[in-house]
Design a protein around this motif. Sequence first.
Motif, PDB file in Angstrom:
ATOM      1  N   VAL A   1     -12.609 -16.738   1.045  1.00 12.45           N
ATOM      2  CA  VAL A   1     -13.220 -15.923   0.099  1.00 12.45           C
ATOM      3  C   VAL A   1     -13.213 -14.325   0.982  1.00 12.45           C
ATOM      4  O   VAL A   1     -12.823 -13.597   0.608  1.00 12.45           O
ATOM      5  N   LEU A   2     -13.802 -14.576   2.009  1.00 13.85           N
ATOM      6  CA  LEU A   2     -14.037 -13.176   2.815  1.00 13.85           C
ATOM      7  C   LEU A   2     -12.660 -12.807   3.689  1.00 13.85           C
ATOM      8  O   LEU A   2     -12.838 -11.660   3.909  1.00 13.85           O
ATOM      9  N   ALA A   3     -12.016 -13.692   4.252  1.00 20.30           N
ATOM     10  CA  ALA A   3     -10.691 -13.188   4.670  1.00 20.30           C
ATOM     11  C   ALA A   3      -9.810 -12.448   3.510  1.00 20.30           C
ATOM     12  O   ALA A   3      -9.348 -11.461   3.810  1.00 20.30           O
ATOM     13  N   TYR A   4      -9.874 -12.854   2.460  1.00 24.07           N
ATOM     14  CA  TYR A   4      -9.054 -12.108   1.187  1.00 24.07           C
ATOM     15  C   TYR A   4      -9.673 -10.835   1.137  1.00 24.07           C
ATOM     16  O   TYR A   4      -9.013  -9.910   1.115  1.00 24.07           O
ATOM     17  N   ASP A   5     -11.145 -10.994   0.976  1.00 25.95           N
ATOM     18  CA  ASP A   5     -11.620  -9.674   0.881  1.00 25.95           C
ATOM     19  C   ASP A   5     -11.304  -8.683   1.965  1.00 25.95           C
ATOM     20  O   ASP A   5     -11.544  -7.453   1.887  1.00 25.95           O
ATOM     21  N   ALA A   6     -11.271  -8.872   3.118  1.00 24.43           N
ATOM     22  CA  ALA A   6     -11.189  -8.429   4.360  1.00 24.43           C
ATOM     23  C   ALA A   6      -9.894  -7.683   4.288  1.00 24.43           C
ATOM     24  O   ALA A   6      -9.516  -6.557   4.459  1.00 24.43           O
ATOM     25  N   VAL A   7      -8.706  -8.363   3.955  1.00 24.64           N
ATOM     26  CA  VAL A   7      -7.658  -7.754   3.683  1.00 24.64           C
ATOM     27  C   VAL A   7      -7.604  -6.925   2.678  1.00 24.64           C
ATOM     28  O   VAL A   7      -6.920  -5.626   2.469  1.00 24.64           O
TER      29      VAL A   7
ATOM     30  N   LEU B   1      -1.646  -3.641  12.374  1.00 25.81           N
ATOM     31  CA  LEU B   1      -2.174  -2.410  11.892  1.00 25.81           C
ATOM     32  C   LEU B   1      -3.705  -2.808  12.031  1.00 25.81           C
ATOM     33  O   LEU B   1      -4.665  -2.025  12.430  1.00 25.81           O
ATOM     34  N   ALA B   2      -4.141  -4.126  11.743  1.00 26.50           N
ATOM     35  CA  ALA B   2      -5.223  -4.532  11.925  1.00 26.50           C
ATOM     36  C   ALA B   2      -5.489  -6.066  12.145  1.00 26.50           C
ATOM     37  O   ALA B   2      -4.528  -7.007  11.704  1.00 26.50           O
TER      38      ALA B   2
ATOM     39  N   VAL C   1       0.950  -1.139  -0.121  1.00 28.95           N
ATOM     40  CA  VAL C   1      -0.057   0.032   0.084  1.00 28.95           C
ATOM     41  C   VAL C   1       0.943   1.219  -0.063  1.00 28.95           C
ATOM     42  O   VAL C   1       1.788   1.362   0.819  1.00 28.95           O
ATOM     43  N   HIS C   2       0.673   2.196  -1.069  1.00 23.73           N
ATOM     44  CA  HIS C   2       1.561   3.458  -0.966  1.00 23.73           C
ATOM     45  C   HIS C   2       3.097   2.932  -0.883  1.00 23.73           C
ATOM     46  O   HIS C   2       3.731   3.541  -0.384  1.00 23.73           O
ATOM     47  N   GLY C   3       3.501   1.836  -1.503  1.00 20.68           N
ATOM     48  CA  GLY C   3       4.889   1.424  -1.420  1.00 20.68           C
ATOM     49  C   GLY C   3       5.639   0.671  -0.067  1.00 20.68           C
ATOM     50  O   GLY C   3       6.417   0.406  -0.041  1.00 20.68           O
ATOM     51  N   ARG C   4       4.420   0.568   0.603  1.00 17.74           N
ATOM     52  CA  ARG C   4       4.603  -0.117   1.926  1.00 17.74           C
ATOM     53  C   ARG C   4       4.374  -1.420   1.955  1.00 17.74           C
ATOM     54  O   ARG C   4       3.009  -1.669   1.480  1.00 17.74           O
ATOM     55  N   ARG C   5       5.059  -2.334   2.208  1.00 17.68           N
ATOM     56  CA  ARG C   5       4.941  -3.954   2.243  1.00 17.68           C
ATOM     57  C   ARG C   5       3.892  -4.281   3.104  1.00 17.68           C
ATOM     58  O   ARG C   5       3.947  -3.935   4.402  1.00 17.68           O
ATOM     59  N   LEU C   6       2.821  -5.218   2.687  1.00 16.10           N
ATOM     60  CA  LEU C   6       1.962  -5.819   4.004  1.00 16.10           C
ATOM     61  C   LEU C   6       2.655  -7.167   4.391  1.00 16.10           C
ATOM     62  O   LEU C   6       3.234  -7.789   3.640  1.00 16.10           O
ATOM     63  N   ARG C   7       2.538  -7.346   5.558  1.00 16.59           N
ATOM     64  CA  ARG C   7       3.132  -8.545   6.234  1.00 16.59           C
ATOM     65  C   ARG C   7       2.144  -9.234   6.872  1.00 16.59           C
ATOM     66  O   ARG C   7       1.310  -8.552   7.839  1.00 16.59           O
TER      67      ARG C   7
END
Length: 257
Positions: free
Chosen positions: A245-251, A36-37, A4-10
Amino acid sequence: EGGVHGRRLRLAEYRTGSYFVDARRAASLAARDGALAIVGANSSELSRAVAEEAEANGILQISNVSTAADLTWDPQTGRNRPFVFRMCASDGVMGELLAGFARDRLGAKRAAVLYEVGRTYSQRLARSFIGRFSDDVAGHVVAEFFYLALETDFRPQLLRIKEFRPDVLFLPGSFPDATLVAAQAVEVGLRVTLLGGDAWSSPLLFQRGGPPGDAYYVELCSPAPEFDRRYETAEGQEPPGCRAVLAYDAVKVIAAG
């Protein structure tokens, strides 16, 4: 997709177990580690424990398939929880949708409801279904029947249901319970259309034998074949339905936010 905006998600994994104390501990560890979440949990009871920690620490929580209505609002204060969200419908919504489907699409006039006493999920689905099915409509009748946890012989209840002569039988319980009820309904000669909630969602449903008539259940999403194909390629196993599916959507929601 690169972050997100150049910052990796871990993605950090924390095991909730099947006990609310362990779920609360997992959420506490996530908060300590600077999450973060939080995505999860599957179970409403575990998600409520996670929600307490999320609210206390100001961390966003999005559950994928927890359906309890009081997850996203605090029943003690009557206020919404500002940090807690869900990707799926609530028990109340599902029960009303099924009742509307039974009345309007199936033309049912008489409905029997067989639910598990002591299980909040089952009771809430039953209550919302009953309220919608008999809501100010003349000629629509509902009869309630119940069973206890771990009960496996439903024939006494099914014989009484047979005497009631319902058009539909709503079973707001788990897929093992629904499977047993279906087989035993055939045994006692009860031919009726079965209805179920999202807890029916399992490839093991009705493996002991088909239901006595048509059967329908409400699902929390509509999985796309392309998602299933990509999941199976990546993980080497079939996707666990809407939980994936909904875990993917949550991310994706977190990233968009």
